[in-house]
Write a protein that holds these residues in place. Sequence first.
Motif, PDB file in Angstrom:
ATOM      1  N   PRO A   1      -5.179  10.008   2.432  1.00 55.59           N
ATOM      2  CA  PRO A   1      -4.029  10.941   2.556  1.00 55.59           C
ATOM      3  C   PRO A   1      -2.721  10.146   2.220  1.00 55.59           C
ATOM      4  CG  PRO A   1      -5.067   9.968   4.635  1.00 55.59           C
ATOM      5  CD  PRO A   1      -5.821   9.466   3.597  1.00 55.59           C
ATOM      6  N   PHE A   2      -1.862  11.030   1.849  1.00 55.37           N
ATOM      7  CA  PHE A   2      -0.429  10.817   1.723  1.00 55.37           C
ATOM      8  C   PHE A   2       0.409  11.335   2.555  1.00 55.37           C
ATOM      9  CE2 PHE A   2      -1.910  10.124  -2.510  1.00 55.37           C
ATOM     10  CZ  PHE A   2      -1.739   8.779  -2.912  1.00 55.37           C
ATOM     11  N   ASP A   3       1.478  10.574   3.463  1.00 51.67           N
ATOM     12  CA  ASP A   3       2.313  11.254   4.637  1.00 51.67           C
ATOM     13  C   ASP A   3       3.296  11.782   3.218  1.00 51.67           C
ATOM     14  OD1 ASP A   3       4.318  11.826   5.952  1.00 51.67           O
ATOM     15  OD2 ASP A   3       4.815  10.279   6.741  1.00 51.67           O
ATOM     16  N   PHE A   4       3.156  13.054   2.920  1.00 51.83           N
ATOM     17  CA  PHE A   4       4.054  13.705   2.043  1.00 51.83           C
ATOM     18  C   PHE A   4       5.169  14.405   2.526  1.00 51.83           C
ATOM     19  CE2 PHE A   4       5.139  16.933  -1.212  1.00 51.83           C
ATOM     20  CZ  PHE A   4       5.536  16.277  -2.182  1.00 51.83           C
ATOM     21  N   ARG A   5       6.450  14.007   2.031  1.00 53.17           N
ATOM     22  CA  ARG A   5       7.578  14.549   2.580  1.00 53.17           C
ATOM     23  C   ARG A   5       8.699  15.133   1.416  1.00 53.17           C
ATOM     24  NH1 ARG A   5       9.099   8.833   5.535  1.00 53.17           N
ATOM     25  NH2 ARG A   5       7.113   8.640   6.491  1.00 53.17           N
ATOM     26  N   VAL A   6       8.846  16.543   1.913  1.00 45.15           N
ATOM     27  CA  VAL A   6      10.124  17.176   0.944  1.00 45.15           C
ATOM     28  C   VAL A   6      11.059  17.010   1.861  1.00 45.15           C
ATOM     29  CG1 VAL A   6      10.409  19.349  -0.227  1.00 45.15           C
ATOM     30  CG2 VAL A   6       8.335  18.748   0.201  1.00 45.15           C
TER      31      VAL A   6
ATOM     32  N   GLU B   1       1.187  18.122  -6.804  1.00 41.81           N
ATOM     33  CA  GLU B   1       0.185  18.308  -6.846  1.00 41.81           C
ATOM     34  C   GLU B   1      -0.719  16.883  -6.878  1.00 41.81           C
ATOM     35  OE1 GLU B   1      -3.751  19.945  -8.140  1.00 41.81           O
ATOM     36  OE2 GLU B   1      -1.479  20.779  -7.655  1.00 41.81           O
ATOM     37  N   VAL B   2      -0.071  15.671  -7.306  1.00 45.55           N
ATOM     38  CA  VAL B   2      -0.541  14.298  -7.317  1.00 45.55           C
ATOM     39  C   VAL B   2      -0.424  13.708  -5.835  1.00 45.55           C
ATOM     40  CG1 VAL B   2      -0.413  11.951  -8.155  1.00 45.55           C
ATOM     41  CG2 VAL B   2       0.117  13.814  -9.772  1.00 45.55           C
ATOM     42  N   PHE B   3       0.531  14.071  -5.095  1.00 43.33           N
ATOM     43  CA  PHE B   3       0.872  13.123  -3.906  1.00 43.33           C
ATOM     44  C   PHE B   3       0.679  14.272  -2.727  1.00 43.33           C
ATOM     45  CE2 PHE B   3       3.458  10.948  -6.975  1.00 43.33           C
ATOM     46  CZ  PHE B   3       2.622   9.524  -6.822  1.00 43.33           C
ATOM     47  N   GLY B   4       0.922  15.604  -2.815  1.00 42.05           N
ATOM     48  CA  GLY B   4       0.983  16.265  -1.654  1.00 42.05           C
ATOM     49  C   GLY B   4      -0.054  16.954  -1.314  1.00 42.05           C
TER      50      GLY B   4
ATOM     51  N   MET C   1       0.810  -1.292   0.193  1.00 46.54           N
ATOM     52  CA  MET C   1       0.156   0.049   0.000  1.00 46.54           C
ATOM     53  C   MET C   1       0.766   1.161   0.085  1.00 46.54           C
ATOM     54  SD  MET C   1      -3.112   1.159   0.116  1.00 46.54           S
ATOM     55  CE  MET C   1      -4.339   0.138   0.524  1.00 46.54           C
ATOM     56  N   LEU C   2       0.454   2.271  -0.780  1.00 44.07           N
ATOM     57  CA  LEU C   2       1.074   3.503  -0.824  1.00 44.07           C
ATOM     58  C   LEU C   2       0.774   4.457   0.328  1.00 44.07           C
ATOM     59  CD1 LEU C   2       3.307   5.163  -2.400  1.00 44.07           C
ATOM     60  CD2 LEU C   2       1.477   5.813  -3.917  1.00 44.07           C
ATOM     61  N   ARG C   3       1.648   4.740   1.067  1.00 41.92           N
ATOM     62  CA  ARG C   3       1.183   5.489   2.370  1.00 41.92           C
ATOM     63  C   ARG C   3       2.092   6.966   2.339  1.00 41.92           C
ATOM     64  NH1 ARG C   3       0.106   0.365   4.572  1.00 41.92           N
ATOM     65  NH2 ARG C   3      -1.824   0.088   5.091  1.00 41.92           N
ATOM     66  N   SER C   4       3.328   6.597   2.267  1.00 45.84           N
ATOM     67  CA  SER C   4       4.224   7.959   2.201  1.00 45.84           C
ATOM     68  C   SER C   4       5.051   7.946   1.061  1.00 45.84           C
ATOM     69  CB  SER C   4       5.249   7.485   3.531  1.00 45.84           C
ATOM     70  OG  SER C   4       5.927   6.198   3.265  1.00 45.84           O
ATOM     71  N   VAL C   5       5.066   9.331   0.698  1.00 50.79           N
ATOM     72  CA  VAL C   5       5.978   9.703  -0.503  1.00 50.79           C
ATOM     73  C   VAL C   5       7.035  10.811  -0.225  1.00 50.79           C
ATOM     74  CG1 VAL C   5       5.549  10.753  -2.973  1.00 50.79           C
ATOM     75  CG2 VAL C   5       3.876   9.285  -1.926  1.00 50.79           C
ATOM     76  N   ALA C   6       8.063  10.659  -0.626  1.00 47.11           N
ATOM     77  CA  ALA C   6       9.190  11.739  -0.460  1.00 47.11           C
ATOM     78  C   ALA C   6       9.738  12.322  -1.657  1.00 47.11           C
ATOM     79  CB  ALA C   6      10.317  11.006   0.476  1.00 47.11           C
ATOM     80  N   ALA C   7       9.531  13.645  -1.645  1.00 50.05           N
ATOM     81  CA  ALA C   7      10.370  14.295  -2.819  1.00 50.05           C
ATOM     82  C   ALA C   7      11.462  14.827  -2.566  1.00 50.05           C
ATOM     83  CB  ALA C   7       9.281  15.372  -3.168  1.00 50.05           C
ATOM     84  N   LEU C   8      12.434  14.528  -3.343  1.00 42.45           N
ATOM     85  CA  LEU C   8      13.899  14.678  -3.040  1.00 42.45           C
ATOM     86  C   LEU C   8      14.037  16.145  -3.758  1.00 42.45           C
ATOM     87  CD1 LEU C   8      16.741  14.229  -2.330  1.00 42.45           C
ATOM     88  CD2 LEU C   8      17.060  12.632  -4.429  1.00 42.45           C
ATOM     89  N   VAL C   9      14.605  17.169  -3.100  1.00 38.63           N
ATOM     90  CA  VAL C   9      14.883  18.336  -3.645  1.00 38.63           C
ATOM     91  C   VAL C   9      16.560  18.629  -3.857  1.00 38.63           C
ATOM     92  CG1 VAL C   9      12.803  19.285  -3.391  1.00 38.63           C
ATOM     93  CG2 VAL C   9      14.440  19.582  -1.671  1.00 38.63           C
ATOM     94  N   VAL C  10      17.109  18.989  -4.766  1.00 38.94           N
ATOM     95  CA  VAL C  10      18.390  19.295  -4.784  1.00 38.94           C
ATOM     96  C   VAL C  10      18.712  20.780  -5.398  1.00 38.94           C
ATOM     97  CG1 VAL C  10      19.587  16.890  -4.662  1.00 38.94           C
ATOM     98  CG2 VAL C  10      18.858  17.942  -6.902  1.00 38.94           C
ATOM     99  N   ASP C  11      19.683  21.214  -5.218  1.00 30.54           N
ATOM    100  CA  ASP C  11      20.114  22.594  -6.047  1.00 30.54           C
ATOM    101  C   ASP C  11      19.826  22.564  -7.449  1.00 30.54           C
ATOM    102  OD1 ASP C  11      20.558  24.393  -3.958  1.00 30.54           O
ATOM    103  OD2 ASP C  11      22.773  23.918  -3.961  1.00 30.54           O
ATOM    104  N   GLY C  12      19.346  23.358  -8.181  1.00 36.32           N
ATOM    105  CA  GLY C  12      18.840  23.539  -9.495  1.00 36.32           C
ATOM    106  C   GLY C  12      17.764  22.669  -9.917  1.00 36.32           C
TER     107      GLY C  12
END
Length: 315
Positions: A36-41, A23-26, A1-12
């Motif tokens: 609900p998704f546990d959305f993490r940046v 928009e889709v997960f957050g 089951m898809l519960r938590s989603v982490a978006a990885l951000v780096v310079d650029g």
Amino acid sequence: MLRSVAALVVDGMAPFEFGVVCEVFGVDRTDDGVPPFDFRVCAERPGEPVRTGVGVTLTPDRSLDDLVAADLVAVPACTIRPEYPPAVLDALQEATARGAAVLSVCSGGFLLGEAGLLDDRPCTVHWRYAEEFQRRFPKARVDADVLYVDDGNLITSAGTAAGIDASLHIVRRELGARIATLIARRMVVAPQREGGQRQFVEMPVPECTADSLQPVLLWMLETLTEEHTVAELADRAAMSERTFARRFVAETGTTPHRWLTTQRVLHARTLLEQSALSIDEIARLAGFGTPALLRHHFQRVIGVTPTDYRRSFSA
């Protein structure tokens, strides 16, 4: 089951592609019946601003440890560089070893390749970067024609809109078509475009020079419904057939027959998008004559049937 989603951000980081993942997960859509998704940046140094490519910054609040523990790690597009932070690459490797699925959007695939996640795996990337991508990651099995590739725990996508398609595909795969359709309806996008659909790279008419074939190419576009032989085209260009065939490939990258067929498909695509004409009539106006011939060539070039394409893109 898809519960938590982490978006990885780096310079650029590219804000739009990051926004696709948000928009889709957050976005909280529980009122619509979306779980609900546990959305993490997440970033290497949470609390510190991350630069984007458009003059603004974003301050993530979660660490790479939170990324490693997520069910899905999403890697938006970012500036392509010779090296990426070792800690970020280690986190991607650790997340996949732990069992997380990984999604890349556009040039985000370069981070996956640098982390060694694409070796002997089918994948895709934006067509503009395909050659560089393949040179840099020779073990990756790159298909630059498709919108996205689902290889189990590895989902790679092409440009911006393909990132939406791949994200919704993951939702559909993990949570079902109903949830994916609910999200797509709120986003006002097509709920499903198959990954095998082509990235729609046009075949433009070359710019005119003194010895260009442009006049012949324009005439071919104006007479799509007519049959054209190499002899006829060579005569129009005032060349021998052999010289014309060689020049045509040099200028367009393909043969006269294949170029003409592709232009007919592109014209049919426009008619499918912008008119209510029947498939029979479109086949005739595009120069294919029969719906069967239109379907054959349309699916070969675009990757889906004319009917499926119209269903997704008709105005």
